[in-house]
Motif scaffolding. Structure first.
Motif, PDB file in Angstrom:
ATOM      1  N   LYS A  40       9.293  -1.753  -4.710  1.00  0.00           N
ATOM      2  CA  LYS A  40       8.208  -2.405  -5.428  1.00  0.00           C
ATOM      3  C   LYS A  40       8.243  -3.897  -5.134  1.00  0.00           C
ATOM      4  N   GLY A  41       7.063  -4.531  -5.171  1.00  0.00           N
ATOM      5  CA  GLY A  41       7.050  -5.968  -4.943  1.00  0.00           C
ATOM      6  C   GLY A  41       5.769  -6.453  -4.311  1.00  0.00           C
ATOM      7  N   PRO A  42       5.761  -7.716  -3.851  1.00  0.00           N
ATOM      8  CA  PRO A  42       4.539  -8.322  -3.331  1.00  0.00           C
ATOM      9  C   PRO A  42       4.129  -7.759  -1.974  1.00  0.00           C
ATOM     10  N   ARG A  51       0.456  -6.770  -5.783  1.00  0.00           N
ATOM     11  CA  ARG A  51       1.735  -6.126  -6.081  1.00  0.00           C
ATOM     12  C   ARG A  51       1.656  -4.610  -5.903  1.00  0.00           C
ATOM     13  N   PHE A  54       3.340  -1.536  -7.258  1.00  0.00           N
ATOM     14  CA  PHE A  54       4.175  -1.377  -8.438  1.00  0.00           C
ATOM     15  C   PHE A  54       4.669   0.043  -8.702  1.00  0.00           C
TER      16      PHE A  54
END
Length: 275
Positions: free
Chosen positions: A149-151, A172, A174
């Motif tokens: 998960k992340g940008p 993002r 998620f």
């Protein structure tokens, strides 16, 4: 329990207002910035509209499977009616090619609507009639690392920005559930097939492709899929069908999976006039 509800994006005024409030969505006006993303282009279908697509090899373009089917009949579009316009900006392109071969993943059912199983297989690979040399355009590669998960970022064309690609530099990713990826990226009609980039290893690598848009847990959500195995399947399918063109007429029917609380909808082809 994984629950999501998909809806059509039909109201142009509402979409336009949402885009105006999102300052993170930027048109690639600057030539230097646009050069970085020129391998992303607009996939035009004669008399149908367009999606977003990405060059991943000199002769291969990646997009969403629903972009290569007629929304009226569910039939596969003709390859000769498709054109990839790489880096399209205000009428000018970095490269333009007709399509010679279309391969949609057999797990995608064009008449199956938007459901969990279709989203996870909503990928198509297109072979260009003439390759684009790497000294002209540098293809993007697929992200092969572990899902985290992340940008991420998204580059796409869409309603109201059909002649100029836009980039959301930071959104993002998620959640990932059974091959379906959930993101909060801002997408609309025409964004189908847009590449979702991870930037963990320098130059952006494609981690997913935009399939549909809707709501999850009460929030607007864009949906994609985990790519590496799907693209490997498509490359094998493309080689087999290139050797035996008759094989391209066969479709493998796969029953829809155990989708839950799902209704139809998604980010479809958008007509250049915005209808």
């Amino acid at each position: 329990m994984f629950r999501f509800i998909l809806v059509f994006l039909l109201l142009l005024p509402a979409v336009a207002a949402a885009q105006a409030r999102n300052t993170a969505l930027d048109g690639l006006e600057g030539e230097n910035e646009a050069l970085v993303w020129q391998a992303v282009g607009r996939l035009d279908a004669d008399n149908v509209g367009f999606c977003t697509a990405t060059l991943i090899a000199p002769e291969l373009v990646l997009t969403a499977a629903h972009c290569v089917y007629s929304s009226r009949t569910g039939e596969l579009l003709k390859a000769e009616d498709l054109t990839f316009r790489a880096g399209l900006r205000n009428g000018a392109t970095a490269a333009e090619r007709k399509i010679a071969q279309i391969e949609a993943h057999p797990g995608y059912s064009p008449r199956g609507g938007v459901n969990q199983d279709n989203i996870r297989h909503d990928v198509a690979l297109l072979r260009l009639a003439t390759p684009i040399p790497t000294h002209e355009l540098n293809p993007f590669v697929l992200y092969q690392g572990r899902f985290t998960k992340g940008p991420v970022s998204v580059v796409s064309y869409g309603r109201g920005r059909a002649e100029l690609p836009s980039r959301q530099a930071v959104c993002r990713m998620f959640e990932q559930y059974q091959g379906v990826v959930l993101m909060d990226c801002d997408v609309t009609f025409g964004s189908s097939g847009a590449p979702v980039f991870s930037h963990k290893n320098g130059r952006g690598q494609i981690i997913s492709v935009i399939s549909s848009v809707g709501h999850y847990d009460g929030k607007k959500t864009s949906f994609g899929m985990v790519l590496p195995k799907l693209v490997a399947d498509l490359k094998q399918q493309m080689r087999a069908n290139a050797q035996n063109p008759l094989a391209g007429a066969r479709r493998i029917r796969i029953n829809n999976g155990s989708s839950r609380n799902t209704s139809s909808g998604g980010a479809k082809f958008v007509r250049p006039g915005g209808s």
